[in-house]
Enzyme design. Sequence first.
Site, short mmCIF file in Angstrom:
data_model
loop_
_atom_site.label_atom_id
_atom_site.label_comp_id
_atom_site.label_asym_id
_atom_site.label_seq_id
_atom_site.Cartn_x
_atom_site.Cartn_y
_atom_site.Cartn_z
N LYS A 169 -7.30 8.14 -1.22
CA LYS A 169 -8.63 8.55 -0.73
C LYS A 169 -9.15 9.77 -1.48
O LYS A 169 -9.38 10.84 -0.90
CB LYS A 169 -8.60 8.84 0.77
CG LYS A 169 -8.16 7.66 1.63
CD LYS A 169 -8.26 7.99 3.11
CE LYS A 169 -7.84 6.85 4.01
NZ LYS A 169 -6.39 6.56 3.98
N THR B 179 -11.63 5.92 10.89
CA THR B 179 -11.67 5.35 12.24
C THR B 179 -11.14 6.34 13.28
O THR B 179 -11.24 6.09 14.47
CB THR B 179 -10.89 4.03 12.32
OG1 THR B 179 -9.62 4.22 11.69
CG2 THR B 179 -11.63 2.90 11.65
N ARG C 51 3.50 -1.55 10.50
CA ARG C 51 4.69 -1.66 11.34
C ARG C 51 5.06 -3.06 11.82
O ARG C 51 6.25 -3.35 11.93
CB ARG C 51 4.54 -0.68 12.52
CG ARG C 51 4.68 0.76 12.06
CD ARG C 51 4.07 1.75 13.02
NE ARG C 51 2.62 1.66 13.04
CZ ARG C 51 1.82 2.44 13.73
NH1 ARG C 51 2.34 3.39 14.50
NH2 ARG C 51 0.51 2.31 13.68
N LYS D 132 0.86 -1.19 0.00
CA LYS D 132 0.00 0.00 0.00
C LYS D 132 0.89 1.24 0.00
O LYS D 132 1.81 1.35 0.82
CB LYS D 132 -0.89 0.01 1.24
CG LYS D 132 -1.78 1.24 1.35
CD LYS D 132 -2.81 1.07 2.45
CE LYS D 132 -2.36 1.55 3.80
NZ LYS D 132 -2.17 3.00 3.93
N ASP E 1 -13.67 14.65 -4.21
CA ASP E 1 -13.78 15.94 -4.92
C ASP E 1 -15.04 15.87 -5.77
O ASP E 1 -15.83 14.92 -5.65
CB ASP E 1 -12.51 16.15 -5.77
CG ASP E 1 -12.14 17.62 -5.89
OD1 ASP E 1 -13.03 18.43 -6.24
OD2 ASP E 1 -10.97 17.97 -5.64
N ASP F 126 -3.44 4.31 -1.91
CA ASP F 126 -4.34 4.79 -0.83
C ASP F 126 -4.30 6.32 -0.78
O ASP F 126 -3.71 6.91 0.11
CB ASP F 126 -3.86 4.16 0.49
CG ASP F 126 -4.67 4.60 1.69
OD1 ASP F 126 -5.80 5.10 1.51
OD2 ASP F 126 -4.18 4.42 2.83
O1 C5P Z 1 1.49 0.19 11.06
P1 C5P Z 1 0.03 -0.17 10.99
O2 C5P Z 1 -0.22 -1.66 10.81
O3 C5P Z 1 -0.77 0.42 12.13
O4 C5P Z 1 -0.47 0.53 9.64
C1 C5P Z 1 -1.80 0.49 9.23
C2 C5P Z 1 -1.97 1.20 7.92
O5 C5P Z 1 -3.36 1.25 7.60
C3 C5P Z 1 -1.47 2.65 7.89
O6 C5P Z 1 -1.03 2.93 6.55
C4 C5P Z 1 -2.72 3.44 8.20
O7 C5P Z 1 -2.69 4.74 7.66
C5 C5P Z 1 -3.79 2.60 7.50
N1 C5P Z 1 -5.15 2.77 8.04
C6 C5P Z 1 -5.46 2.55 9.36
N2 C5P Z 1 -6.74 2.74 9.80
C7 C5P Z 1 -7.68 3.13 8.96
C8 C5P Z 1 -7.40 3.35 7.62
C9 C5P Z 1 -6.09 3.15 7.19
O8 C5P Z 1 -4.60 2.15 10.14
N3 C5P Z 1 -8.92 3.27 9.39
#
Ligand code: C5P
Length: 247
Positions: free
Chosen positions: A69, A129, A220, A40, A72, A67
């Site tokens: 999003k 979220t 992560r 992503k 517009d 991603d």
């Molecule tokens: O590092 P981690 O597993 O928390 O990363 C989750 C990824 O998913 C990040 O790129 C974050 O921006 C994305 N994301 C999220 N929650 C959402 C939408 C996207 O954690 N509701």
Amino acid sequence: MDAKIEPDDTRRIIVALDFATERAALDLLGRLDPAKCRVKVGKELFTACGPGLLREIHRRGFATFLDLKFHDIPNTVAGAVRAAAANPGVWMLNVHASGGRAMLDAAVAASQSQNGSARPLVIGVTVLTSLNDVDLAELGLRNRAREQALALARLCLEAGLDGVVCSAAEAALLRRELGPGFLLVTPGIRRPEDGKEDQKRTMGPAEAIAAGADYLVVGRPVTRAENPSAALESFCGEIHGKAPNLS
Ligand code: C5P
């Protein structure tokens, strides 16, 4: 033209390349197997590096969920989707469902207008979220976050989008209400041994798949692992044989 879905897809983990530089992103890719995951690319990396990076990721065998999003007026979103769909590396992209029906219709139509190649999957973002019921009320919305997410997911389904991004906690509700065949892409995935970092409500990989998720976004726990390849293998192992076939 058919969407980029592989029915017996084994690459259900989407690794979030939340990096500031191309070098950091490509270093990580050098340690991952493109047969085992997708990736992503979000606003930070894309804004820093641009579409050339998506082509390089594609050249290395990885498919990208772009991603950005989009949100517009319909004409502008259609243009952005058309530009993204023309990049062979883009397997999936997303738009804000709250852009409304005409914008969603325009996004779906623009994803299909490419010459000959399979179209990217188009998925909707329902309620971020990071927003709770109080935030929605402040925005003048009467629905609670969960009701609003379901209403917007239904709109995405009606407009012909391929699915939505949702929290794993919403996956069971959306799967029950919207039926099979509508893709649910869920972030916030953690194994017991992973730190939660800034995620508040997390779910394990197998649990999320059991709740109805089709693709799991993992950042992560893989990107910051000492051995990213082993961490990815561990996530794949947890969901092996459990993800439903797609059509
Ligand atoms: O590092 P981690 O597993 O928390 O990363 C989750 C990824 O998913 C990040 O790129 C974050 O921006 C994305 N994301 C999220 N929650 C959402 C939408 C996207 O954690 N509701």
